[in-house]
Write a protein that holds these residues in place. Sequence first.
Motif, short mmCIF file in Angstrom:
data_model
loop_
_atom_site.label_atom_id
_atom_site.label_comp_id
_atom_site.label_asym_id
_atom_site.label_seq_id
_atom_site.Cartn_x
_atom_site.Cartn_y
_atom_site.Cartn_z
N TYR A 41 75.63 -42.43 -53.94
CA TYR A 41 74.31 -42.23 -53.32
C TYR A 41 73.71 -43.55 -52.82
CZ TYR A 41 75.17 -38.56 -56.77
OH TYR A 41 75.75 -37.60 -57.57
N PRO A 42 74.39 -44.28 -51.94
CA PRO A 42 73.94 -45.62 -51.56
C PRO A 42 72.58 -45.68 -50.87
CG PRO A 42 75.77 -44.91 -50.18
CD PRO A 42 75.62 -43.89 -51.26
N SER A 43 72.18 -44.62 -50.21
CA SER A 43 70.91 -44.69 -49.47
C SER A 43 69.76 -43.99 -50.20
CB SER A 43 71.08 -44.08 -48.08
OG SER A 43 71.47 -42.73 -48.20
N LYS A 44 69.99 -43.55 -51.43
CA LYS A 44 68.94 -42.85 -52.17
C LYS A 44 68.45 -43.70 -53.34
CE LYS A 44 70.62 -38.23 -51.13
NZ LYS A 44 71.08 -36.96 -51.68
N PRO A 45 67.17 -43.55 -53.70
CA PRO A 45 66.67 -44.25 -54.89
C PRO A 45 67.45 -43.80 -56.12
CG PRO A 45 64.84 -43.38 -53.60
CD PRO A 45 66.11 -42.82 -53.01
N CYS A 46 67.69 -44.73 -57.01
CA CYS A 46 68.52 -44.43 -58.18
C CYS A 46 67.68 -43.89 -59.33
CB CYS A 46 69.24 -45.70 -58.63
SG CYS A 46 70.42 -45.41 -59.96
N ASP A 47 68.11 -42.77 -59.87
CA ASP A 47 67.54 -42.20 -61.08
C ASP A 47 68.56 -42.49 -62.19
OD1 ASP A 47 67.29 -40.29 -63.26
OD2 ASP A 47 65.84 -39.23 -61.99
N PRO A 48 68.19 -43.28 -63.20
CA PRO A 48 69.16 -43.68 -64.22
C PRO A 48 69.88 -42.51 -64.89
CG PRO A 48 67.16 -44.95 -64.45
CD PRO A 48 66.87 -43.90 -63.42
N THR A 64 75.30 -47.22 -63.62
CA THR A 64 74.06 -47.96 -63.80
C THR A 64 73.39 -48.14 -62.45
OG1 THR A 64 75.27 -50.05 -63.62
CG2 THR A 64 74.83 -49.26 -65.83
N CYS A 65 72.06 -48.18 -62.46
CA CYS A 65 71.32 -48.39 -61.23
C CYS A 65 71.48 -49.84 -60.78
CB CYS A 65 69.84 -48.05 -61.43
SG CYS A 65 69.55 -46.29 -61.64
N ARG A 66 71.56 -50.02 -59.48
CA ARG A 66 71.69 -51.36 -58.92
C ARG A 66 70.34 -52.06 -58.94
NH1 ARG A 66 74.18 -50.79 -53.28
NH2 ARG A 66 74.55 -53.00 -53.57
N LYS A 67 70.36 -53.37 -58.83
CA LYS A 67 69.12 -54.14 -58.86
C LYS A 67 68.21 -53.81 -57.68
CE LYS A 67 70.90 -57.96 -61.53
NZ LYS A 67 71.20 -59.37 -61.59
N SER A 68 68.78 -53.38 -56.57
CA SER A 68 67.97 -53.05 -55.41
C SER A 68 67.27 -51.70 -55.58
CB SER A 68 68.84 -53.00 -54.15
OG SER A 68 69.73 -51.89 -54.22
N SER A 69 67.56 -50.98 -56.64
CA SER A 69 67.04 -49.66 -56.98
C SER A 69 67.54 -48.56 -56.05
CB SER A 69 65.51 -49.65 -57.06
OG SER A 69 64.93 -49.68 -55.78
N GLY A 71 71.08 -46.61 -54.81
CA GLY A 71 72.49 -46.43 -55.12
C GLY A 71 72.77 -46.57 -56.60
N CYS A 72 73.84 -45.92 -56.99
CA CYS A 72 74.29 -45.92 -58.39
C CYS A 72 75.63 -46.64 -58.44
CB CYS A 72 74.44 -44.47 -58.84
SG CYS A 72 75.27 -44.26 -60.43
N ASP A 73 75.71 -47.68 -59.24
CA ASP A 73 76.95 -48.43 -59.39
C ASP A 73 77.79 -47.74 -60.46
OD1 ASP A 73 78.95 -50.31 -59.32
OD2 ASP A 73 77.82 -51.83 -60.43
N CYS A 74 78.89 -47.13 -60.04
CA CYS A 74 79.75 -46.38 -60.94
C CYS A 74 81.04 -47.17 -61.16
CB CYS A 74 80.07 -45.01 -60.34
SG CYS A 74 81.05 -43.94 -61.41
#
Length: 85
Positions: A41-48, A64-69, A71-74
């Motif tokens: 989900y690179p273009s969506k806000p990350c929900d932990p 985990t959520c990326r620092k930019s908030s 996308g989700c780093d899987c």
Amino acid sequence: MRTVHLLLVAIALMSLTSGTMATVVSAQGLLRLNCTSFILYPSKPCDPAICKSSCTNIHHGVGTCRKSSFGCDCEYCPPSSTNST
């Protein structure tokens, strides 16, 4: 002469920074062999909660959520194979 001094200072700072970064990376366990990392989900806000469950359920990884908030780093690391005798 001043340019040489600035260049030497820049090289010294870069070497200190790279040594520190290597320590941080190895201390956090981020430098692992045979692991695959990708962004969900690179273009969506990350929900932990969604990030963690999606990565676990779909890819058997750790999300985990990326620092930019965004996308989700899987990250998926296959189990280490050990020879038992």
